[in-house]
Design an enzyme around this catalytic site. Sequence first.
Site, PDB file in Angstrom:
ATOM      1  N   CYS A  87      47.866  46.538  46.792  1.00 26.04           N
ATOM      2  CA  CYS A  87      49.141  46.070  46.242  1.00 26.04           C
ATOM      3  C   CYS A  87      50.146  47.231  46.189  1.00 26.04           C
ATOM      4  O   CYS A  87      50.609  47.687  47.226  1.00 26.04           O
ATOM      5  CB  CYS A  87      48.898  45.419  44.884  1.00 26.04           C
ATOM      6  SG  CYS A  87      50.251  44.335  44.335  1.00 26.04           S
ATOM      7  N   HIS A 204      44.043  41.524  45.783  1.00 25.60           N
ATOM      8  CA  HIS A 204      43.286  42.390  44.875  1.00 25.60           C
ATOM      9  C   HIS A 204      41.782  42.095  44.957  1.00 25.60           C
ATOM     10  O   HIS A 204      41.280  41.220  44.248  1.00 25.60           O
ATOM     11  CB  HIS A 204      43.748  42.162  43.439  1.00 25.60           C
ATOM     12  CG  HIS A 204      45.082  42.743  43.124  1.00 25.60           C
ATOM     13  ND1 HIS A 204      45.244  43.986  42.565  1.00 25.60           N
ATOM     14  CD2 HIS A 204      46.336  42.242  43.290  1.00 25.60           C
ATOM     15  CE1 HIS A 204      46.535  44.236  42.385  1.00 25.60           C
ATOM     16  NE2 HIS A 204      47.222  43.193  42.825  1.00 25.60           N
ATOM     17  N   GLU A 206      39.396  43.864  43.751  1.00 25.52           N
ATOM     18  CA  GLU A 206      38.745  44.256  42.498  1.00 25.52           C
ATOM     19  C   GLU A 206      38.788  43.147  41.454  1.00 25.52           C
ATOM     20  O   GLU A 206      38.006  43.163  40.497  1.00 25.52           O
ATOM     21  CB  GLU A 206      39.384  45.541  41.947  1.00 25.52           C
ATOM     22  CG  GLU A 206      40.704  45.379  41.225  1.00 25.52           C
ATOM     23  CD  GLU A 206      41.914  45.252  42.135  1.00 25.52           C
ATOM     24  OE1 GLU A 206      43.049  45.307  41.628  1.00 25.52           O
ATOM     25  OE2 GLU A 206      41.735  45.097  43.365  1.00 25.52           O
TER      26      GLU A 206
END
Length: 224
Positions: A87, A204, A206
């Site tokens: 990002c 994302h 994660e």
Amino acid sequence: MTSFGIIVFPGSNCDRDIATVTAGLLDQPTRFIWHQETDLHGVDVVVLPGGFSYGDYLRCGAIARFSPIMTAIIDHANAGKRVLGICNGFQVLTEVGLLPGALIRNRDLHFICDRVTVRVESNQTVWTKGYQSQQVITLPIAHGEGRYFADGDTLKALEDNEQILFRYSNAQGELTTDSNPNGSLHNIAGITNVQGNVLGMMPHPERAADRLLKATDGLAMFIS
């Protein structure tokens, strides 16, 4: 064991999310690296997290590119070691020139927070060897300036060199306008440098790595 170094800029807000995966779930050596540091000694993988570095003043990532740690990150990348920008981290990597192109305002000019389907273009990279080529995975996105843009020659080079690693697609893996949340050219969600050791992506991984959240499609990114 793989050692992770997570860069922390003023305004970063996804650094601890990444550490939850690398240190908490995978039990890998992980340290936070403040942007004013200059040493990456002992780090295998550098991660530039999401957030709003320097409040996104001037342009996303435009000020972070001048942080002292960036010289070490450039050297790390040029030595063939892994660098991952997620990002805002992707935006920083384009600003500093480690990746081509730019991330500009979303097509509808609104901030988007959603889950999207993304097609893995190849598993012949260090980042995606835990996936299947053309596999469709689901990852969260949260950005206002995630629309990938580049000139025609750059786009052709990305295609010819197979540097486009992730594309927004529908659940069947088809590249459609409706499945492209931000208007990125060529449905680009993530690209690498020519060598393949530097990856920038807007989704994302994660945030999709923990079974407790019933979302694990991003975990293989950190195991690869």
